[in-house]
Write a protein that holds these residues in place. Structure first.
Motif, PDB file in Angstrom:
ATOM      1  N   THR B  72       4.454 -24.798   8.990  1.00 16.30           N
ATOM      2  CA  THR B  72       5.008 -26.100   8.609  1.00 16.30           C
ATOM      3  C   THR B  72       4.098 -27.252   9.013  1.00 16.30           C
ATOM      4  O   THR B  72       3.278 -27.129   9.921  1.00 16.30           O
ATOM      5  N   ALA B  73       4.287 -28.376   8.318  1.00 13.51           N
ATOM      6  CA  ALA B  73       3.600 -29.607   8.705  1.00 13.51           C
ATOM      7  C   ALA B  73       4.291 -30.199   9.936  1.00 13.51           C
ATOM      8  O   ALA B  73       3.632 -30.638  10.870  1.00 13.51           O
ATOM      9  N   LEU B  74       5.634 -30.213   9.939  1.00  9.28           N
ATOM     10  CA  LEU B  74       6.351 -30.814  11.067  1.00  9.28           C
ATOM     11  C   LEU B  74       6.164 -29.950  12.310  1.00  9.28           C
ATOM     12  O   LEU B  74       6.372 -28.734  12.275  1.00  9.28           O
ATOM     13  N   GLN B  75       5.746 -30.584  13.382  1.00 15.08           N
ATOM     14  CA  GLN B  75       5.381 -29.866  14.601  1.00 15.08           C
ATOM     15  C   GLN B  75       6.226 -30.302  15.787  1.00 15.08           C
ATOM     16  O   GLN B  75       6.481 -31.494  15.990  1.00 15.08           O
ATOM     17  N   ASN B  76       6.583 -29.273  16.574  1.00 14.64           N
ATOM     18  CA  ASN B  76       7.429 -29.434  17.746  1.00 14.64           C
ATOM     19  C   ASN B  76       6.589 -29.840  18.959  1.00 14.64           C
ATOM     20  O   ASN B  76       5.682 -29.108  19.363  1.00 14.64           O
ATOM     21  N   ILE B 105       8.228 -35.942  16.804  1.00 15.16           N
ATOM     22  CA  ILE B 105       7.569 -34.776  16.210  1.00 15.16           C
ATOM     23  C   ILE B 105       6.217 -35.221  15.640  1.00 15.16           C
ATOM     24  O   ILE B 105       5.952 -36.414  15.518  1.00 15.16           O
ATOM     25  N   LEU B 107       2.737 -34.322  12.771  1.00 17.89           N
ATOM     26  CA  LEU B 107       2.315 -33.639  11.535  1.00 17.89           C
ATOM     27  C   LEU B 107       1.091 -32.796  11.871  1.00 17.89           C
ATOM     28  O   LEU B 107       0.096 -33.324  12.387  1.00 17.89           O
ATOM     29  N   PRO B 114       1.290 -23.386  16.983  1.00 18.11           N
ATOM     30  CA  PRO B 114       2.488 -22.736  16.434  1.00 18.11           C
ATOM     31  C   PRO B 114       2.276 -21.259  16.113  1.00 18.11           C
ATOM     32  O   PRO B 114       3.204 -20.465  16.270  1.00 18.11           O
TER      33      PRO B 114
END
Lengths: 416, 416
Positions: B72-76, B105, B107, B114
């Motif tokens: 994913t682009a969205l990162q924790n 968050i 990008l 991840p």
């Protein structure tokens, strides 16, 4: 693919905070990984399913005359101010961020605005119309609640098609074709029987928009279905006037919980007027282009398929979207002869163009069967000392549980 | 595809603020659209080229045993804090945003973190290694300057492959194979002669990393090339020690401006130790996994190809990446016979599996030729009253300008 090579493994439990059935099963079977609520990575098996769905949709979009493009996630504020949708009060699912120089930008939730801006460079005359452009592109929506797994994600792949027409008649003709195309897509992925063409709320330019709603316990929508025609009315718009327009009697309608798996929308001149997307007609007069938009989320569709077909043993994939056509299971143990026969069948299938997941792992039969049920490939073929002795392969249908015996040649014929 | 149907058109000028040659030409020819500096949408012709490059890379990644995924682009934030790369002081190209509940968050700029977290769920024993996973996924980098068109974008497609190995030996063996695979990729896309395997700065776990640098006037790097071996040293690391390691004499080296089109990196245990990605070895002892990363940006590669081959008339595509194999131009005017012959040839090519862009537009010959030069398809075939009379097709090589006469059958043989 040899299962011993596949980097994912099944697991007993999904993360504790996972509340949706589709994500829970997909995580346990190794199809997806949860990055955070509503944000899932696709692992090898999951990406194969998603790509199968994408290809089914792409074929239909090309048949409609759609030209594939790929717009950006990063969005220019100035473009969205033209339509009045930059404000969080108007579009409440924006993710906003900024460039190093503090210029505010957004992450695209949909792409009417940037595509209308692009088309301004290319549409000048009635001769340039109609035109259709579509993409498979990652959308970002800052959902307050994201508890439906991949059915309502904060980051998700979307197929969005946009139409640009000269006249309402030209628009209506394409809209009808797009509707038929959507019906074929839902049928091909296996949801045909449970998906209803649905009247929903329109907008400034149309009394109704149309949704495709799939009956599903985990759905967030309520629709009223006329079982005879398979057409439904979204609860949001159900009233006497709509019943009259559609020609339904309230007594014939059955309430169902559903998921919106697709929608088609008459945008009229909402965006072309905001952007000045005009063309010169046959008489040299300037007129605004008539637009439509047509969406399907392949990930949501995949999640819906899981919810609709899965059973208490795991996933159950319809054949056109399954990650592999066949799950080949070798119960070789230490038996070199069984291993040799299984290897040979795996190669033979590959040569015949049948992609199988080959469980060549050194594991107990019970574990292999439980994994196969969880992974949910439509057909499971077992090769063991017993089947070799009988000269057959044991074949099980994942959906029905039916077991049969089949020869190699008939297996290949069946799956080709 | 019929050019009259293609929604893009060529244009005289690129946007005034566009300073890069690749973006200027690609915009003028209708391949891309500029959304803002460093952010470009891919239109039909552009997406075709990008997809051709992607397919060339994908085939090599699969041959290496890579398993395709899509992160994913969205990162924790929590995941990136483990490696210490969440801070903008450490990684200075983050775009950050937030969920509705104010959770910060980011990008994704790259995906070591991840993927290491994902692999924790699957790698337990030496039997689980080696494993290779890759993706084609959109990266976001908040570049301060974005003036190189699609060669340095703020949003761009990246192929990133990651390797997970038991021992340094197992890692080194794969690293060598990945290097050879990269060399084949650059050769296949047409950049083989101009691309140099380059020693560059390593990191905590390796004296050197390796880059693939393509000679290009618009490049931002400087390398020193040993012309005989086609191996280079990045200026950043050039010193006596490196010369000795590589076995080069400074006098043999030629300075060149280059673009980094790929890199391969020994990550050692930098990430596996940060995340606790360990495995039990043959003796039951816990050891950290040895990782590598291998990147190519398909968009940057496309931009580099433009910069390297374009001439004063426009784009010049190598055959394996060109949007179409042939640009078929009909000079029919009002002549129905010429139109009929051109239509027939277009159909015949399609049946033979040769995809052509068919300029069936009602336009002057000069305009069609100028557009064909700008669009840059490798071969241009002209059908006119004159060619029909002679019973041939006029064929022009876009790169050399060479014109020849050819029969339909020979044309099909040549392009198949």
């Amino acid at each position: 693919m040899r299962q011993s090579q596949l980097f994912t493994k099944t697991r007993k439990d999904a993360p504790k905070d996972e509340v949706s059935k589709n994500a829970e099963l997909l995580i346990r079977a190794g199809y997806i990984h949860k990055e955070m609520a509503g944000v899932y990575s696709f692992l090898p098996l999951g990406l194969r399913v998603l790509n199968n769905i994408v290809e089914i949709i792409r074929e239909e979009m090309n048949a409609l005359g759609g030209q594939e493009i790929s717009m950006t996630a990063l969005q220019n504020k100035e473009v969205w101010e033209k339509s009045g949708r930059w404000s969080d009060d108007v579009l409440d699912v924006w993710f906003k961020t900024e460039l190093k120089n503090k210029t505010e930008i957004g992450l695209g939730t949909t792409h009417e605005e940037p595509l209308t801006a692009i088309m301004q460079g290319f549409i000048k005359s009635y001769r340039d119309l109609p035109k259709y452009a579509y993409q498979f592109q990652t959308k970002f929506r800052n959902e307050t609640r994201a508890k439906s797994g991949i059915m309502r994600a904060r980051e998700f792949l979307m197929k969005d098609l946009y139409s640009f027409s000269r006249t309402q008649e030209q628009h209506d003709e394409f809209y009808q074709k797009a509707k038929e195309s959507y019906i074929r897509i839902f049928k091909t992925v296996g949801l045909g029987e449970k998906t209803f063409f649905t009247y929903a709320s329109g907008g400034s330019f149309s009394k109704y928009s149309h949704e495709f709603q799939t009956e599903c316990f985990a759905g967030e929508d309520l629709v009223y279905v006329d079982e005879k025609s398979k057409v439904a009315i979204n609860k949001e718009v159900l009233n006497e006037e709509v019943l009259k327009d559609v020609g339904f009697s309230r007594n014939d309608l059955v309430e169902k919980k559903t998921v919106e798996v697709g929608n088609i929308f008459n945008l009229g001149t909402r965006f072309s007027e905001a952007f000045g997307l005009n063309f010169l007609d046959e008489n040299g007069e300037k007129r605004p282009v008539i637009m439509g938009s047509y969406g399907i989320g392949p990930g949501r569709l995949m999640g819906t398929i899981v919810e609709v077909f899965a059973d208490d043993k795991g996933l159950v994939w319809p054949k056109n979207v399954a990650p592999f056509k066949l799950h080949l299971i070798s119960l070789a143990g230490e038996d070199e002869k069984v291993r040799g026969e299984a290897d040979a069948l795996y190669e033979k299938l590959a040569i015949a163009g049948i992609e199988s997941l080959y469980d060549d792992r050194d594991a107990r039969a019970g574990e292999k069967f439980a994994d196969a049920d969880l992974i949910g490939i439509p057909w499971r073929a077992v090769i063991s000392a017993k089947t070799i002795e009988k000269g057959i392969i044991e074949l099980k249908n994942r959906a029905t549980g039916e077991v049969s015996e089949i020869t190699t040649d008939d297996l290949i014929k069946k799956l080709k």
